[in-house]
Enzyme design. Structure first.
Site, PDB file in Angstrom:
ATOM      1  N   ILE A  93       0.840  -1.206   0.000  1.00 24.64           N
ATOM      2  CA  ILE A  93       0.000   0.000   0.000  1.00 24.64           C
ATOM      3  C   ILE A  93       0.873   1.253   0.000  1.00 24.64           C
ATOM      4  O   ILE A  93       0.598   2.218  -0.730  1.00 24.64           O
ATOM      5  CB  ILE A  93      -0.969  -0.013   1.215  1.00 24.64           C
ATOM      6  CG1 ILE A  93      -1.934  -1.203   1.090  1.00 24.64           C
ATOM      7  CG2 ILE A  93      -1.743   1.299   1.306  1.00 24.64           C
ATOM      8  CD1 ILE A  93      -2.768  -1.482   2.326  1.00 24.64           C
TER       9      ILE A  93
ATOM     10  N   ASP B  31      11.087   2.880   6.377  1.00 26.70           N
ATOM     11  CA  ASP B  31      10.653   1.487   6.449  1.00 26.70           C
ATOM     12  C   ASP B  31      11.778   0.694   7.085  1.00 26.70           C
ATOM     13  O   ASP B  31      12.954   0.997   6.848  1.00 26.70           O
ATOM     14  CB  ASP B  31      10.338   0.931   5.042  1.00 26.70           C
ATOM     15  CG  ASP B  31       9.569  -0.383   5.099  1.00 26.70           C
ATOM     16  OD1 ASP B  31      10.113  -1.371   5.653  1.00 26.70           O
ATOM     17  OD2 ASP B  31       8.438  -0.429   4.598  1.00 26.70           O
TER      18      ASP B  31
ATOM     19  N   CYS C 286       2.365   1.210   7.693  1.00 29.60           N
ATOM     20  CA  CYS C 286       3.067   0.072   8.301  1.00 29.60           C
ATOM     21  C   CYS C 286       2.047  -0.744   9.096  1.00 29.60           C
ATOM     22  O   CYS C 286       0.976  -0.250   9.423  1.00 29.60           O
ATOM     23  CB  CYS C 286       4.188   0.574   9.211  1.00 29.60           C
ATOM     24  SG  CYS C 286       3.631   1.728  10.461  1.00 29.60           S
TER      25      CYS C 286
ATOM     26  N   THR D 104      -4.500   5.159   7.536  1.00 28.95           N
ATOM     27  CA  THR D 104      -5.417   4.177   6.923  1.00 28.95           C
ATOM     28  C   THR D 104      -4.950   2.757   7.260  1.00 28.95           C
ATOM     29  O   THR D 104      -5.399   1.810   6.631  1.00 28.95           O
ATOM     30  CB  THR D 104      -5.464   4.336   5.386  1.00 28.95           C
ATOM     31  OG1 THR D 104      -4.122   4.217   4.882  1.00 28.95           O
ATOM     32  CG2 THR D 104      -6.067   5.653   4.962  1.00 28.95           C
ATOM     33  N   SER D 105      -4.028   2.639   8.240  1.00 29.24           N
ATOM     34  CA  SER D 105      -3.470   1.300   8.510  1.00 29.24           C
ATOM     35  C   SER D 105      -4.181   0.589   9.655  1.00 29.24           C
ATOM     36  O   SER D 105      -5.036  -0.265   9.415  1.00 29.24           O
ATOM     37  CB  SER D 105      -1.969   1.385   8.761  1.00 29.24           C
ATOM     38  OG  SER D 105      -1.296   1.400   7.532  1.00 29.24           O
TER      39      SER D 105
ATOM     40  N   ASP E 233      -8.959   6.555   8.863  1.00 27.31           N
ATOM     41  CA  ASP E 233      -9.891   5.529   8.384  1.00 27.31           C
ATOM     42  C   ASP E 233      -9.994   4.406   9.405  1.00 27.31           C
ATOM     43  O   ASP E 233     -10.785   3.480   9.242  1.00 27.31           O
ATOM     44  CB  ASP E 233      -9.399   4.977   7.033  1.00 27.31           C
ATOM     45  CG  ASP E 233     -10.411   4.009   6.419  1.00 27.31           C
ATOM     46  OD1 ASP E 233     -11.605   4.364   6.395  1.00 27.31           O
ATOM     47  OD2 ASP E 233     -10.008   2.915   5.983  1.00 27.31           O
TER      48      ASP E 233
ATOM     49  N   GLU F 210     -12.059   0.955  17.346  1.00 21.52           N
ATOM     50  CA  GLU F 210     -13.093   0.860  16.302  1.00 21.52           C
ATOM     51  C   GLU F 210     -13.930  -0.403  16.418  1.00 21.52           C
ATOM     52  O   GLU F 210     -15.054  -0.449  15.905  1.00 21.52           O
ATOM     53  CB  GLU F 210     -12.458   0.934  14.910  1.00 21.52           C
ATOM     54  CG  GLU F 210     -11.638  -0.289  14.525  1.00 21.52           C
ATOM     55  CD  GLU F 210     -11.089  -0.201  13.104  1.00 21.52           C
ATOM     56  OE1 GLU F 210     -10.468   0.823  12.758  1.00 21.52           O
ATOM     57  OE2 GLU F 210     -11.276  -1.175  12.352  1.00 21.52           O
TER      58      GLU F 210
ATOM     59  N   HIS G 126     -13.246   2.674   8.366  1.00 26.61           N
ATOM     60  CA  HIS G 126     -12.470   1.549   7.824  1.00 26.61           C
ATOM     61  C   HIS G 126     -12.978   1.142   6.437  1.00 26.61           C
ATOM     62  O   HIS G 126     -13.325  -0.024   6.198  1.00 26.61           O
ATOM     63  CB  HIS G 126     -12.509   0.352   8.783  1.00 26.61           C
ATOM     64  CG  HIS G 126     -11.281  -0.523   8.655  1.00 26.61           C
ATOM     65  ND1 HIS G 126     -10.617  -1.038   9.744  1.00 26.61           N
ATOM     66  CD2 HIS G 126     -10.606  -0.966   7.568  1.00 26.61           C
ATOM     67  CE1 HIS G 126      -9.595  -1.769   9.315  1.00 26.61           C
ATOM     68  NE2 HIS G 126      -9.567  -1.738   8.006  1.00 26.61           N
TER      69      HIS G 126
HETATM   70  P1  NAI Z   1       2.879  -4.834   3.603  1.00 27.56           P
HETATM   71  O1  NAI Z   1       3.223  -5.973   4.512  1.00 27.56           O
HETATM   72  O2  NAI Z   1       2.967  -5.019   2.132  1.00 27.56           O
HETATM   73  O3  NAI Z   1       3.787  -3.566   3.972  1.00 27.56           O
HETATM   74  C1  NAI Z   1       4.032  -3.154   5.285  1.00 27.56           C
HETATM   75  C2  NAI Z   1       5.375  -2.430   5.264  1.00 27.56           C
HETATM   76  O4  NAI Z   1       5.593  -1.891   6.574  1.00 27.56           O
HETATM   77  C3  NAI Z   1       6.562  -3.345   4.942  1.00 27.56           C
HETATM   78  O5  NAI Z   1       7.365  -2.759   3.940  1.00 27.56           O
HETATM   79  C4  NAI Z   1       7.311  -3.444   6.264  1.00 27.56           C
HETATM   80  O6  NAI Z   1       8.741  -3.591   6.093  1.00 27.56           O
HETATM   81  C5  NAI Z   1       6.966  -2.108   6.887  1.00 27.56           C
HETATM   82  N1  NAI Z   1       7.184  -2.077   8.332  1.00 27.56           N
HETATM   83  C6  NAI Z   1       7.109  -3.078   9.219  1.00 27.56           C
HETATM   84  N2  NAI Z   1       7.410  -2.624  10.454  1.00 27.56           N
HETATM   85  C7  NAI Z   1       7.677  -1.308  10.309  1.00 27.56           C
HETATM   86  C8  NAI Z   1       8.038  -0.291  11.223  1.00 27.56           C
HETATM   87  N3  NAI Z   1       8.230  -0.563  12.519  1.00 27.56           N
HETATM   88  N4  NAI Z   1       8.217   0.951  10.745  1.00 27.56           N
HETATM   89  C9  NAI Z   1       8.064   1.225   9.430  1.00 27.56           C
HETATM   90  N5  NAI Z   1       7.713   0.299   8.511  1.00 27.56           N
HETATM   91  C10 NAI Z   1       7.524  -0.953   8.962  1.00 27.56           C
HETATM   92  O7  NAI Z   1       1.413  -4.391   4.054  1.00 27.56           O
HETATM   93  P2  NAI Z   1       0.360  -3.549   3.186  1.00 27.56           P
HETATM   94  O8  NAI Z   1      -0.440  -4.482   2.360  1.00 27.56           O
HETATM   95  O9  NAI Z   1       1.039  -2.419   2.554  1.00 27.56           O
HETATM   96  O10 NAI Z   1      -0.607  -3.035   4.353  1.00 27.56           O
HETATM   97  C11 NAI Z   1      -0.165  -2.106   5.333  1.00 27.56           C
HETATM   98  C12 NAI Z   1      -1.212  -2.014   6.411  1.00 27.56           C
HETATM   99  O11 NAI Z   1      -2.379  -1.421   5.891  1.00 27.56           O
HETATM  100  C13 NAI Z   1      -1.704  -3.372   6.944  1.00 27.56           C
HETATM  101  O12 NAI Z   1      -0.864  -3.879   7.952  1.00 27.56           O
HETATM  102  C14 NAI Z   1      -3.055  -3.064   7.462  1.00 27.56           C
HETATM  103  O13 NAI Z   1      -2.930  -2.736   8.826  1.00 27.56           O
HETATM  104  C15 NAI Z   1      -3.477  -1.815   6.685  1.00 27.56           C
HETATM  105  N6  NAI Z   1      -4.643  -2.035   5.822  1.00 27.56           N
HETATM  106  C16 NAI Z   1      -5.716  -1.189   5.950  1.00 27.56           C
HETATM  107  C17 NAI Z   1      -6.833  -1.353   5.151  1.00 27.56           C
HETATM  108  C18 NAI Z   1      -8.019  -0.426   5.223  1.00 27.56           C
HETATM  109  O14 NAI Z   1      -9.094  -0.759   4.703  1.00 27.56           O
HETATM  110  N7  NAI Z   1      -7.898   0.744   5.818  1.00 27.56           N
HETATM  111  C19 NAI Z   1      -6.912  -2.468   4.198  1.00 27.56           C
HETATM  112  C20 NAI Z   1      -5.699  -3.240   4.087  1.00 27.56           C
HETATM  113  C21 NAI Z   1      -4.626  -3.041   4.903  1.00 27.56           C
END
Ligand code: NAI
Length: 332
Positions: free
Chosen positions: A159, A178, A209, A236-237, A262, A267, A299
């Site tokens: 994302i 990251d 993250c 949005t995480s 979001d 929540e 969300h």
């Molecule tokens: P991803 O696993 O592809 O990327 C997460 C990134 O965060 C990785 O590059 C990782 O190295 C990095 N990371 C891990 N620990 C970290 C730290 N302490 N500091 C900085 N970076 C760190 O995950 P993706 O698919 O990008 O999703 C990210 C987050 O988005 C999910 O964990 C989820 O919580 C949230 N999400 C929210 C949605 C929504 O509807 N609002 C829907 C889908 C995901």
């Protein structure tokens, strides 16, 4: 195989049933839908099922997993990317396999982050209500040019990368943090910095993250103090990345100039339900909604047509792979 699908709304039923037929799996996977969340109270419903499918606010802690194990549940197919609501070690120790949907549509969430940025910046949420009441005054609606701003992206996974591309398209300077920097992102002209430097230089900070013990309350009084006055924070995480009470203090002081959420730490008590006829008992959440420079959505970052289809397809393919004993890359 009988699958108990928890936290299922009408749109989940529709897409899962459609995709089950389209994938030719309907004779193999029999889906039963429960609107309720999976919790200690509802775990008993899993009796007689082979697997469960869950969403972001279902609770899969040790006590719930124990009931699942006793009821013979062999697999948990999450319909989401994040899995902070699952005690993975405990599930593994109990021999329950857990699958997620890591890559259903990063663009959906990244585009929603952009929607929050642009609505907060140009105050479209407020302008809409003014115009509906015949008030065409522009007082208080001045925005800024995003293209001239520095955007900090924390987490450059799927994302985060989609978000970085969008903001580069706007012509912004994008700086990133990251734990595992991406060469691809650097090649797009983005600089990786230490967190403190990112805090100090960013006009807009967007969180991409996951929620882990290290990232819980990443946005707190101490990190906010390192940021520019009037910074825009977009989350949005996962809600618990932001300490909501300390964010409110920073809204009062003007340190936070814009807050787009979001997701919200508590929540689970609110989101995905129609609470319009009830008195919401969360005073921190209620207080946050009173600020004109705060925009909260429930969300919905993931909630697009493409994402829902991909979620349904991957969830069903995960369950099929599990029961057919096929190696599955989405197993956690
Ligand atoms: P991803 O696993 O592809 O990327 C997460 C990134 O965060 C990785 O590059 C990782 O190295 C990095 N990371 C891990 N620990 C970290 C730290 N302490 N500091 C900085 N970076 C760190 O995950 P993706 O698919 O990008 O999703 C990210 C987050 O988005 C999910 O964990 C989820 O919580 C949230 N999400 C929210 C949605 C929504 O509807 N609002 C829907 C889908 C995901």
């Amino acid at each position: 195989m009988k699958i108990a699908v928890f936290s299922s709304k009408s749109y989940d039923k529709q897409t899962l049933n459609n995709e089950n037929t389209a994938l030719g799996l309907a004779s193999e996977l029999s889906l039963e839908f429960f609107e309720s969340r999976l919790s200690e109270e509802t775990a008993v419903l899993t009796n007689g099922f082979d697997a469960v499918s869950c969403f972001v606010n279902d609770k899969l802690d040790e006590s719930v997993l124990q009931v699942l194990k006793e009821n013979g549940i062999k697999a948990i197919a999450l319909r989401c990317a994040g899995y902070n609501n699952v005690d993975l070690d405990c599930a593994h120790a109990m021999g329950i396999h857990v699958y997620n949907v890591p890559d259903y549509s990063p663009d959906s969430v990244a585009e929603h982050a952009l929607a929050l940025i642009m609505a907060l910046n140009r105050k479209t949420h407020r302008a809409h209500y003014r115009v509906k009441e015949g008030n065409f005054s522009l007082e208080g609606l001045m925005g800024f040019n995003v293209s001239s701003k520095t955007v900090g992206c924390i987490g450059t996974g799927r994302i985060g990368k989609a978000f970085v591309k969008i903001m580069r398209g706007f012509g912004c300077r994008v700086i990133c943090y990251d734990a595992y920097p991406s060469e691809e992102v650097s090649a797009w002209g983005c600089e990786y910095l230490e967190l403190d430097a990112l805090y100090a230089q960013s006009d807009i900070i967007s969180l991409h993250c996951p929620l882990t013990p290290e990232t819980k309350h990443l946005i707190n009084a101490s990190s906010l103090n390192k940021m520019k006055d009037g910074v825009m924070i977009i989350n949005t995480s996962r809600g618990a990345l932001v300490n909501a009470q300390e964010a409110i203090d920073a809204l009062y002081s003007g340190k936070i100039g814009y807050l787009g959420l979001d997701v919200y730490e508590q929540e689970g008590e609110l989101f995905f339900e129609d609470m319009s006829g009830t008195i919401i008992q969360d005073s921190v959440f209620q207080l946050m909604l009173t600020f004109p420079n705060v925009l909260v959505t429930g969300h919905q970052g993931y909630f697009t047509d493409v994402a829902l289809s991909h979620i349904a397809q991957t969830t069903l393919q995960n369950l099929h792979a599990h029961f057919a004993d096929i190696d599955c890359k989405t197993e956690l």
